[in-house]
Design an enzyme around this catalytic site. Structure first.
Site, PDB file in Angstrom:
ATOM      1  N   SER A 153      48.009  74.026 106.021  1.00 42.77           N
ATOM      2  CA  SER A 153      48.465  73.541 104.725  1.00 42.77           C
ATOM      3  C   SER A 153      49.819  74.136 104.381  1.00 42.77           C
ATOM      4  O   SER A 153      50.143  75.255 104.790  1.00 42.77           O
ATOM      5  CB  SER A 153      47.468  73.918 103.623  1.00 42.77           C
ATOM      6  OG  SER A 153      47.555  75.306 103.307  1.00 42.77           O
ATOM      7  N   ASP A 154      50.621  73.383 103.647  1.00 35.44           N
ATOM      8  CA  ASP A 154      51.772  73.999 103.010  1.00 35.44           C
ATOM      9  C   ASP A 154      51.239  74.994 101.978  1.00 35.44           C
ATOM     10  O   ASP A 154      50.058  74.965 101.612  1.00 35.44           O
ATOM     11  CB  ASP A 154      52.658  72.934 102.362  1.00 35.44           C
ATOM     12  CG  ASP A 154      54.103  73.382 102.224  1.00 35.44           C
ATOM     13  OD1 ASP A 154      54.359  74.613 102.234  1.00 35.44           O
ATOM     14  OD2 ASP A 154      54.988  72.515 102.096  1.00 35.44           O
ATOM     15  N   TRP A 155      52.098  75.863 101.488  1.00 36.13           N
ATOM     16  CA  TRP A 155      51.666  76.974 100.634  1.00 36.13           C
ATOM     17  C   TRP A 155      51.213  76.453  99.268  1.00 36.13           C
ATOM     18  O   TRP A 155      52.009  75.942  98.495  1.00 36.13           O
ATOM     19  CB  TRP A 155      52.796  77.976 100.514  1.00 36.13           C
ATOM     20  CG  TRP A 155      52.827  79.003 101.605  1.00 36.13           C
ATOM     21  CD1 TRP A 155      52.914  80.360 101.430  1.00 36.13           C
ATOM     22  CD2 TRP A 155      52.757  78.814 103.035  1.00 36.13           C
ATOM     23  NE1 TRP A 155      52.886  81.012 102.657  1.00 36.13           N
ATOM     24  CE2 TRP A 155      52.789  80.088 103.652  1.00 36.13           C
ATOM     25  CE3 TRP A 155      52.629  77.694 103.849  1.00 36.13           C
ATOM     26  CZ2 TRP A 155      52.731  80.270 105.035  1.00 36.13           C
ATOM     27  CZ3 TRP A 155      52.570  77.860 105.235  1.00 36.13           C
ATOM     28  CH2 TRP A 155      52.618  79.135 105.812  1.00 36.13           C
TER      29      TRP A 155
END
Length: 862
Positions: free
Chosen positions: A282-284
């Site tokens: 996942s992106d942050w």
């Protein structure tokens, strides 16, 4: 140990957004179960090693491998838990796609967009390898790059510079070669952001709220099936074909389902159709659900906490419980761990990797290991110099990516000019220092790197002013510079001096959406030059009949007001060149490098001529803003061709100091076999065992090590599962909220368009080989970039599509052969009914020339 309610996570939506929404909005079809990796092709050896490793892991250790430890939990911008029992240190995830973010004694490379302008496969690879080597030497295991999303749908897009080009073929070649280089250096590449991440506005709710927008869900990129396959998915297929170990899912929604829990995107397109064998990260803070995100295809949660520094996690404890209660099947957690470890072993990483020797949260030698809570003060930085001789490569890329857009009466190259006058703040230094603005969040001085998480710290920055002055001194030229765009009297006095050659430096900046610079919230507000750059050019060129313009920018700018002035004798686009900026542009201006770069995007006459733009204001009440990609595949030059709009400079355009002739087109059939759909079924999902159902085995091991607040653990704090989850409705039947077949582990049918890395193996068959003779007819040795474009012939197809290029070095008076292979995918269209690729019956014409609008040779693909 904090844990969020599992039910809340589940209700966050595994198929579409949970927020009330208009039924007319785009939707994303569910696709389950998530495909399990098979270890096919070049993944077989790594898969075998990963299987042996994961078979030894307990459930807690598998969860630890998939869940980040939390923002500022350890030294890297993202880390998962370690497995001390087996000697496995934490994976270190680190930005960025131009250098090592938040480190010292590392390099700042040219941007992806800039290197794309070289049209040079060898430089794509060399840059990837050099960056990978630097990351590895700092202890990084996963480099968060390269970028194919955004591709550059709208020229104002804030992070277009991190990617390569709005053309999917050029981006596909560039991302594949970069990945090969990075992973050959011994670390995992992470291709991002998957998918439809084409603007910064509204990508995150909290970020948008901070800028005063009242929305409750992130933007939805609404993309039809044909556009997805023929445009946005295209370069990710190249990335998978190149063996990329990781892919990062994006913040935005796609057809009103969050990208990191969108089963259509992750399960169907990426893991099944493209046969992706690595892990999805996942992106942050892009994760919005617990068990549903795992079942929809997410393999690693970054940075692990739901919001920075909260200690709350959708996974961690909750993932442990989800596996124990059967919501997430055992085979799924095994597959997540297998994918991570297969990518790890595939690039040659071992269980004996050196420690991380830098810290993202402080530049000091000593500091807290756990910066978020200020604990464990120790040495965290060893200040290891990892640059080697990469400055030479960066200088070369900076020069060879500079596009010569105009050169009247051979104004360039310069040869010991009598008097050089340099103008514009973009030629000089940032008075705060090259790293004086956090994450480069300002536009002071020369633009050599844009802003956001894609930035890195300059070890030094050669400005154009300093490099050109050094050259002038060596030539015994007179040299003066005015680096204030608004110093009108000083500018007039210098620009009107006799016998002066004026070089004007201007720029246009952009970056990531968490930073606003001069009111630009990541995305550019317009396409004009910053700091009154257009007025500066017009002012100086009105006084000097030999005005040379150099543009540093993150994409096209509007040049219509001055580009055709007879006093503007030369124009160069120097992109985002990195630390050797001044040396690179000097090499081109003085002919040490004969330019051959091509613009990787179109320069339109007006903003409106692009036909696409950023959505700057919410358009769906408080719900998810809706960005409808109604232009389909017709972005950049495809859109200009469709609307018969004449650009200022077309995609693929670029001049040289010499001239070239094209002749002798030859098209040969490769007699490839027929395209056949993949058939059959997968094996059963593998279950590797080592699994206990006794909740007492999952309690936090008090006394074994100290508990750190905000750190994400996989442990339970009680043997009462409901109490451990913190969920009042814990224990409800999973079938009540999980989509059908989400947990199935029995054999699944193969997709017709799948069957191998990057899709059906027959898509990668060579159908034709195109050759042409390129002759240097000018007085200087140089390079040329012949390009192959193909017309697919259908009424809904773009006029032409880039399908081949080669950068050739040719001495004066000599010839070279341009060669391009045409693959089956290059002349195929996507069939939305059959869910497969096909070649239409329309005639296919091949064109060869120096740009997308200058075709010298043509022939039919029989």
């Amino acid at each position: 140990m904090h844990s969020l309610a599992t039910a809340v996570a589940v209700l966050a939506a595994c198929v579409t957004s949970a927020t009330a929404r208009n039924d007319s909005l785009a939707t994303s079809d569910p696709f389950y179960p998530t495909p399990w990796m098979t270890g096919q092709g070049e993944w077989s050896d790594a898969y075998a090693k990963a299987t042996d490793f994961v078979r030894q892991l307990t459930l807690l250790e598998k969860v630890n491998l998939t869940t980040g430890v939390g923002w500022e939990g350890e030294q890297c911008v993202g880390q998962v838990g370690s497995i001390p029992r087996l000697g496995f240190r934490s994976l270190c995830m680190q930005d960025s796609p131009v250098g090592i973010r938040d480190s010292d004694y590392s390099s700042v490379f040219s941007s992806g967009q800039s290197v794309a302008a070289t049209f040079d496969r060898q430089l794509f690879y060399a840059r990837g390898y050099a960056m990978g080597a630097e990351h590895k030497a700092k202890g990084v295991t996963v480099q968060l790059g390269p970028v194919a999303g955004p591709m550059g749908r709208a020229p104002e897009g804030g992070r277009n510079w991190e990617g390569f080009s709005p053309d999917p073929y050029l981006t596909g070649i560039a991302i594949a070669e970069t990945i090969k280089g990075t992973q050959d250096a011994g670390i995992i590449a992470c291709a991002k952001h998957f998918i439809g991440n084409e603007q910064e506005h509204f990508r995150q709710v909290g970020e948008a709220n901070g800028f005063g927008y009242d929305i409750t869900e992130a933007l939805s990129s609404n993309i039809d099936d044909v556009t997805m396959h023929e445009l946005y998915l295209w370069p990710f297929a190249d990335a998978v074909r190149a063996g990329v170990g990781s892919i990062m899912c994006s913040y935005n929604q796609v057809n009103n389902s969050y990208a990191c829990q969108n089963s259509k995107m992750l399960n169907n397109l990426l893991k099944d159709e493209l046969g992706f064998q690595g892990f999805v990260m996942s992106d942050w803070q892009a994760q919005h659900a617990g068990a549903p995100s795992a079942l929809a295809g997410l393999d690693m949660a970054m940075p692990g906490d739901t919001l920075f520094n909260t200690g709350d996690s959708f996974w961690g404890t909750n993932l442990t419980l989800a596996v124990l209660n059967g919501t997430v099947p055992e085979w799924k957690i095994d597959d997540m761990a297998l994918r991570i470890m297969s990518a790890y072993f595939k690039v040659g990483l071992t269980l004996d990797e050196p420690p991380i020797n830098f810290d993202s949260w402080t530049s000091d030698t000593y500091g807290p290991l756990h910066a978020g809570v200020g604990l464990d003060y120790q040495q965290v930085n060893w200040h290891v110099d990892v640059r080697g001789d990469h400055g030479d490569l960066i200088r070369e890329i900076g020069a060879r990516s500079t596009v010569l857009l105009k050169n009247t009466n051979n104004a360039l190259p310069l040869s010991k000019p009598k008097f050089i006058g340099v103008f514009g703040g973009d030629a000089g230094s940032n008075i705060l220092g090259p790293n004086g603005c956090s994450d480069r969040g300002c536009d002071n001085g020369t633009l050599a790197m844009a802003w956001g998480s894609g930035s890195a710290n300059f070890p030094y920055l050669i400005t154009p002013d300093s490099a050109l002055q050094s050259q002038a001194i060596a030539d015994h030229s007179r040299y003066e510079s005015v680096l204030d765009n608004y110093a009108d009297s000083q500018i007039e006095a210098l620009a009107s001096a006799p016998e002066i050659t004026a070089i004007v430096f201007v720029n246009a900046d952009s970056g990531e959406g968490y930073i606003s610079v001069d009111g630009n919230e990541g995305d550019r507000n317009n396409l004009t030059l910053w700091h009154s750059g257009d007025a500066l050019i017009k002012n100086i060129s009105s006084m000097c009949n030999n005005t040379i313009v150099v543009i540093h920018s993150t994409g096209p700018t509007l040049v219509s007001e001055w580009y055709d002035s007879p006093n503007v004798t030369a124009i160069l686009w120097a992109g985002i060149p990195g630390q050797e900026s001044g040396n690179s542009i000097t090499d081109v201006l003085y002919g040490k490098v004969n330019p051959a770069a091509r613009t990787p995007f179109t320069w339109g006459k007006t903003r409106e001529s692009y036909g696409t733009d950023i959505l700057y204001e919410p358009n769906n009440g408080k719900g998810a803003p809706q960005s409808d990609f109604t232009e389909g595949v017709f972005i950049d030059y495809r859109g200009f061709d469709k609307s018969n709009s004449t650009p200022v400079y077309e995609f693929g355009y670029g001049l040289s100091y010499t001239t070239f002739n094209y002749s002798n087109l030859v098209i040969k059939s490769a007699n490839a076999g027929n395209y056949t759909a993949s058939v059959g079924k997968t094996a059963f999902a593998p279950v590797l065992g080592n699994f206990s159902t006794n909740l007492a085995d999952y309690l936090f091991p008090n006394g074994s090590f100290r508990y750190i607040s905000e750190y994400i653990y996989p442990y339970l704090n009680t043997t009462d599962a409901k109490a451990a989850s913190g969920d009042p409705s814990y224990g409800q039947n999973a079938s009540e909220f999980l989509p059908p077949h989400a947990t199935d582990g029995f054999p699944q049918p193969l997709l017709a368009a799948g069957g191998g890395p990057g899709g059906n193996p027959a898509l990668w068959d060579v159908l034709y080989t195109v050759n042409a003779t390129i002759t240097n007819t000018g007085p200087l040795d140089g390079e040329e970039v012949p390009q192959l474009y193909i017309s697919l012939g259908g009424p809904n197809d773009p006029k032409v599509l880039l399908r081949g290029f080669e950068r050739l070095s040719i001495d004066a008076g000599e010839s070279a052969t341009f060669t391009a292979d045409v693959l089956r995918r290059d002349i195929s269209n996507w069939d939305t009914v059959a869910q497969n690729w096909f070649i239409s019956s329309y005639p296919k014409i091949a064109y060869v020339g120096p740009s997308s609008r200058k075709f010298v040779l043509s022939g039919t693909l029989q």
